[in-house]
Scaffold this active site. Structure first.
Site, PDB file in Angstrom:
ATOM      1  N   THR A   1     -14.076  -6.020  -1.284  1.00 24.23           N
ATOM      2  CA  THR A   1     -13.214  -7.738   0.228  1.00 24.23           C
ATOM      3  C   THR A   1     -14.116  -8.086   0.058  1.00 24.23           C
ATOM      4  OG1 THR A   1     -12.326  -4.696   0.760  1.00 24.23           O
ATOM      5  CG2 THR A   1     -11.733  -6.735   2.008  1.00 24.23           C
TER       6      THR A   1
ATOM      7  N   TRP B   1       0.501  -1.243   0.087  1.00 18.81           N
ATOM      8  CA  TRP B   1       0.257  -0.106   0.278  1.00 18.81           C
ATOM      9  C   TRP B   1       0.720   1.325  -0.170  1.00 18.81           C
ATOM     10  CZ3 TRP B   1      -3.586   1.835  -2.505  1.00 18.81           C
ATOM     11  CH2 TRP B   1      -4.718   3.017  -1.696  1.00 18.81           C
TER      12      TRP B   1
ATOM     13  N   GLY C   1     -10.854   3.354   1.442  1.00 19.18           N
ATOM     14  CA  GLY C   1     -11.928   2.992   0.605  1.00 19.18           C
ATOM     15  C   GLY C   1     -11.312   2.218   0.291  1.00 19.18           C
TER      16      GLY C   1
ATOM     17  N   ASP D   1     -16.172   0.004   0.012  1.00 15.99           N
ATOM     18  CA  ASP D   1     -14.625  -0.943   0.595  1.00 15.99           C
ATOM     19  C   ASP D   1     -15.631  -2.397   0.718  1.00 15.99           C
ATOM     20  OD1 ASP D   1     -12.279  -2.006   0.594  1.00 15.99           O
ATOM     21  OD2 ASP D   1     -11.590  -0.617   2.147  1.00 15.99           O
TER      22      ASP D   1
ATOM     23  N   ARG E   1      -7.117 -10.119   0.688  1.00 10.87           N
ATOM     24  CA  ARG E   1      -6.187 -11.013   1.649  1.00 10.87           C
ATOM     25  C   ARG E   1      -6.923 -11.259   2.617  1.00 10.87           C
ATOM     26  NH1 ARG E   1      -1.528  -6.521   1.888  1.00 10.87           N
ATOM     27  NH2 ARG E   1      -2.697  -5.428   2.370  1.00 10.87           N
ATOM     28  N   ASN E   2      -8.030 -10.550   2.667  1.00 11.75           N
ATOM     29  CA  ASN E   2      -9.139 -10.876   3.660  1.00 11.75           C
ATOM     30  C   ASN E   2      -9.875 -12.379   3.314  1.00 11.75           C
ATOM     31  OD1 ASN E   2      -8.006  -9.726   6.790  1.00 11.75           O
ATOM     32  ND2 ASN E   2      -8.168  -7.426   4.655  1.00 11.75           N
TER      33      ASN E   2
ATOM     34  N   ARG F   1      11.432   0.986   6.831  1.00  5.22           N
ATOM     35  CA  ARG F   1      12.381   0.992   8.104  1.00  5.22           C
ATOM     36  C   ARG F   1      13.540   0.314   7.702  1.00  5.22           C
ATOM     37  NH1 ARG F   1       8.674  -3.848  11.077  1.00  5.22           N
ATOM     38  NH2 ARG F   1       8.316  -5.270   9.751  1.00  5.22           N
TER      39      ARG F   1
ATOM     40  N   LYS G   1     -14.517  -3.829   7.802  1.00  2.46           N
ATOM     41  CA  LYS G   1     -14.976  -4.898   6.655  1.00  2.46           C
ATOM     42  C   LYS G   1     -14.205  -5.970   6.149  1.00  2.46           C
ATOM     43  CE  LYS G   1     -11.480  -3.141   4.032  1.00  2.46           C
ATOM     44  NZ  LYS G   1     -10.619  -4.287   3.136  1.00  2.46           N
TER      45      LYS G   1
HETATM   46  N1  LIG Z   1      -2.611  -3.601  -0.314  1.00  5.29           N
HETATM   47  C1  LIG Z   1      -3.655  -2.979  -0.557  1.00  5.29           C
HETATM   48  O1  LIG Z   1      -3.912  -2.684  -1.423  1.00  5.29           O
HETATM   49  C2  LIG Z   1      -4.400  -2.192   0.666  1.00  5.29           C
HETATM   50  C3  LIG Z   1      -3.882  -1.892   1.865  1.00  5.29           C
HETATM   51  N2  LIG Z   1      -3.887  -0.788   2.633  1.00  5.29           N
HETATM   52  C4  LIG Z   1      -3.751  -1.278   4.404  1.00  5.29           C
HETATM   53  O2  LIG Z   1      -2.677   0.137   5.229  1.00  5.29           O
HETATM   54  C5  LIG Z   1      -1.636  -1.252   5.768  1.00  5.29           C
HETATM   55  C6  LIG Z   1      -0.977  -1.620   5.057  1.00  5.29           C
HETATM   56  O3  LIG Z   1      -0.729  -3.056   4.763  1.00  5.29           O
HETATM   57  P1  LIG Z   1      -0.064  -3.532   2.897  1.00  5.29           P
HETATM   58  O4  LIG Z   1       1.123  -1.910   2.947  1.00  5.29           O
HETATM   59  O5  LIG Z   1      -0.416  -4.356   1.504  1.00  5.29           O
HETATM   60  O6  LIG Z   1       0.739  -4.124   3.709  1.00  5.29           O
HETATM   61  P2  LIG Z   1       1.930  -5.043   3.449  1.00  5.29           P
HETATM   62  O7  LIG Z   1       2.015  -6.417   4.478  1.00  5.29           O
HETATM   63  O8  LIG Z   1       2.719  -4.858   2.128  1.00  5.29           O
HETATM   64  O9  LIG Z   1       3.225  -4.616   3.500  1.00  5.29           O
HETATM   65  C7  LIG Z   1       3.709  -3.687   5.814  1.00  5.29           C
HETATM   66  C8  LIG Z   1       4.468  -2.476   4.922  1.00  5.29           C
HETATM   67  O10 LIG Z   1       5.118  -2.539   6.278  1.00  5.29           O
HETATM   68  C9  LIG Z   1       6.200  -2.163   7.113  1.00  5.29           C
HETATM   69  N3  LIG Z   1       6.204  -2.642   8.735  1.00  5.29           N
HETATM   70  C10 LIG Z   1       5.758  -3.296   9.266  1.00  5.29           C
HETATM   71  N4  LIG Z   1       5.939  -3.068  10.125  1.00  5.29           N
HETATM   72  C11 LIG Z   1       6.043  -1.749  10.516  1.00  5.29           C
HETATM   73  C12 LIG Z   1       6.959  -1.053  11.784  1.00  5.29           C
HETATM   74  N5  LIG Z   1       6.547  -0.751  12.787  1.00  5.29           N
HETATM   75  N6  LIG Z   1       7.843   0.724  11.050  1.00  5.29           N
HETATM   76  C13 LIG Z   1       7.702   0.581   9.524  1.00  5.29           C
HETATM   77  N7  LIG Z   1       6.879  -0.460   8.378  1.00  5.29           N
HETATM   78  C14 LIG Z   1       6.322  -1.129   9.628  1.00  5.29           C
HETATM   79  C15 LIG Z   1       6.822  -3.944   6.701  1.00  5.29           C
HETATM   80  O11 LIG Z   1       8.203  -3.754   6.683  1.00  5.29           O
HETATM   81  P3  LIG Z   1       8.940  -4.867   6.481  1.00  5.29           P
HETATM   82  O12 LIG Z   1       8.879  -4.712   4.466  1.00  5.29           O
HETATM   83  O13 LIG Z   1      10.325  -4.516   6.650  1.00  5.29           O
HETATM   84  O14 LIG Z   1       8.093  -5.618   6.995  1.00  5.29           O
HETATM   85  C16 LIG Z   1       5.963  -3.443   5.126  1.00  5.29           C
HETATM   86  O15 LIG Z   1       6.600  -2.632   3.919  1.00  5.29           O
HETATM   87  C17 LIG Z   1      -2.865  -2.548   6.472  1.00  5.29           C
HETATM   88  O16 LIG Z   1      -3.824  -2.090   7.174  1.00  5.29           O
HETATM   89  C18 LIG Z   1      -3.686  -2.316   5.209  1.00  5.29           C
HETATM   90  O17 LIG Z   1      -5.246  -2.518   5.764  1.00  5.29           O
HETATM   91  C19 LIG Z   1      -5.296  -0.016   2.564  1.00  5.29           C
HETATM   92  C20 LIG Z   1      -5.946  -0.325   0.816  1.00  5.29           C
HETATM   93  C21 LIG Z   1      -5.214  -1.099   0.232  1.00  5.29           C
HETATM   94  O1  LIG Z   2      -7.982  -2.540   2.248  1.00  7.64           O
HETATM   95  C1  LIG Z   2      -8.082  -3.499   0.515  1.00  7.64           C
HETATM   96  C2  LIG Z   2      -9.351  -2.467  -0.177  1.00  7.64           C
HETATM   97  O2  LIG Z   2      -9.808  -1.720  -0.290  1.00  7.64           O
HETATM   98  C3  LIG Z   2      -7.569  -4.244   0.525  1.00  7.64           C
HETATM   99  O3  LIG Z   2      -8.178  -5.331   1.116  1.00  7.64           O
HETATM  100  P1  LIG Z   2      -6.893  -6.594   1.111  1.00  7.64           P
HETATM  101  O4  LIG Z   2      -6.050  -5.894   3.212  1.00  7.64           O
HETATM  102  O5  LIG Z   2      -7.979  -7.994   1.556  1.00  7.64           O
HETATM  103  O6  LIG Z   2      -5.788  -7.328   0.511  1.00  7.64           O
END
Ligand SMILES: NC(=O)C1=CN([C@@H]2O[C@H](COP(=O)(O)OP(=O)(O)OC[C@H]3O[C@@H](n4cnc5c(N)ncnc54)[C@H](OP(=O)(O)O)[C@@H]3O)[C@@H](O)[C@H]2O)C=CC1
Ligand SMILES: O=C(CO)COP(=O)(O)O
Length: 326
Positions: free
Chosen positions: A247, A15, A135, A243, A254-255, A35, A190
């Site tokens: 989802t 994200w 969203g 959303d 992923r959920n 990080r 959601k």
């Molecule tokens: N993917 C999607 O489609 C969407 C995701 N989201 C939300 O975004 C959030 C992140 O999801 P997503 O990016 O998909 O997850 P990922 O698993 O792809 O990535 C999570 C990232 O967060 C990093 N991280 C973990 N802990 C820390 C920390 N303490 N400090 C800094 N960085 C950290 C990880 O680092 P490392 O690589 O070093 O482990 C990794 O790069 C979730 O809450 C998700 O619900 C919202 C909308 C869409």
């Molecule tokens: O939040 C999301 C889409 O809006 C991503 O959904 P997942 O985390 O379930 O993959």
């Protein structure tokens, strides 16, 4: 011309990487912070993040492991998993020289405290201006420039509008709002409900069950939202119903995919973050503290914790006393 010229994204997962691309497309100067300094260096060189494979990062995006550099931006997006948001903002706060907007992009509720993401930001960085972006938006779709619309909320409408101006583009359309809580509830709930629907689909319970669970799930989201002061237009808007629809209907989630695997009796996909797994127990606790019933979410929490089998949970939902639809 926006006053928010530079954007830093904290968290270089799927994200965070997609959001860095969004901000670059909107014309901002962008820093993406990972990080792990080694990961940052590798992404900076290859312009490819294994967490979002196949997406080439624009050459203008600065990828860094140096938090002080990221903290200089006019606005920050926090895209870590929800349970790590406090840790990330705690680290960031000492580097902030001015009261910048910090936009939560994670979807969840903090364990132990029952706090939503903007409350965590307000505690960890008291001088910042918290906001939330949520969203229907899969990182892969967003990064590839497919049309996406989300909600972006801040307490101050002028700030919400400015954040929208800073991130919006012809392929990414944020709607501004001041209903922070409504946006946060939709994003958190959601994910739990998508696990339920995934389980039903994995169990081959049919399209009718999928529609029923999604709809009754929306009733839960709405019930909790109303109790916590959310506006109905937010709950039926992009960050709520929008959303939920996305989802609960796509294995790309992923959920949903976690639920699908559970329903089929298979091992859940390894290494994939499914926030609903972490949100389920805290959502139930929060609802209980408000005397709100969330039977579908409770069933998900019970299955995930091993307190119920899938079949017992389905039977339990179907044999509840008949009641008025509300
Ligand atoms: N993917 C999607 O489609 C969407 C995701 N989201 C939300 O975004 C959030 C992140 O999801 P997503 O990016 O998909 O997850 P990922 O698993 O792809 O990535 C999570 C990232 O967060 C990093 N991280 C973990 N802990 C820390 C920390 N303490 N400090 C800094 N960085 C950290 C990880 O680092 P490392 O690589 O070093 O482990 C990794 O790069 C979730 O809450 C998700 O619900 C919202 C909308 C869409
Ligand atoms: O939040 C999301 C889409 O809006 C991503 O959904 P997942 O985390 O379930 O993959």
């Amino acid at each position: 011309m926006t006053a928010l010229q530079s954007v830093a994204v904290i968290g270089a997962g799927a994200w965070g990487t997609a959001l860095a691309t969004v901000a670059a497309r909107a014309g901002r100067s962008v820093t993406l912070w990972a990080r792990n300094a080694e990961h940052a260096a590798r992404i900076a060189l290859s312009r490819d993040n294994p967490r979002l494979p196949g997406v080439r990062l624009a050459s203008e995006i600065v990828v860094t492991g140096e938090l002080a550099l990221a903290a200089r931006a006019d606005m920050l997006l926090i895209a870590t998993p929800a349970q790590h948001l406090r840790g990330a903002v705690n680290m960031l706060a000492p580097h902030l020289a001015r009261p910048v907007p910090i936009v939560a992009c994670a979807k969840g509720i903090e364990h132990g405290t029952h706090k939503f993401m903007t409350d965590v930001i307000a505690e960890a960085a008291p001088h910042a201006q918290p906001a939330i972006l949520s969203g229907p938006s899969f990182a892969d779709d967003v990064a590839r420039g497919l049309p996406t619309a989300v909600t972006l909320a801040a307490n101050d409408e002028a700030l919400a509008r400015a954040l929208v101006q800073a991130l919006g583009s012809p392929t990414f359309r944020p709607y501004h709002s001041t209903d922070i809580r409504g946006v946060e509830i939709g994003g958190a709930a959601k994910n739990v409900l998508a696990i339920a629907v995934g389980i039903a689909v994995g169990r081959k319970l049919g399209a009718s069950a999928q529609a029923a669970l999604t709809t009754r799930g929306f009733a839960e989201l709405t019930r909790l939202g109303r109790a916590l002061g959310a506006r109905s237009e937010t709950l039926t808007g992009l960050s709520g119903l929008g959303d939920l629809i996305l989802t609960c209907a796509s294995p790309q989630s992923r959920n949903f995919a976690l639920g699908l695997a559970l329903g089929r009796g298979e091992q859940p996909p390894a290494g994939k973050l499914a926030e609903g797994e972490f949100t389920a127990p805290v959502l139930i606790e929060l609802a209980a503290s408000q005397n709100i019933e969330l039977p579908v979410s409770e069933a998900v929490a019970a299955i995930l914790s091993g307190r119920s089998t899938i079949d017992a949970a389905i039977s339990g939902l179907m044999t509840r006393p008949f009641k008025a639809e509300e």
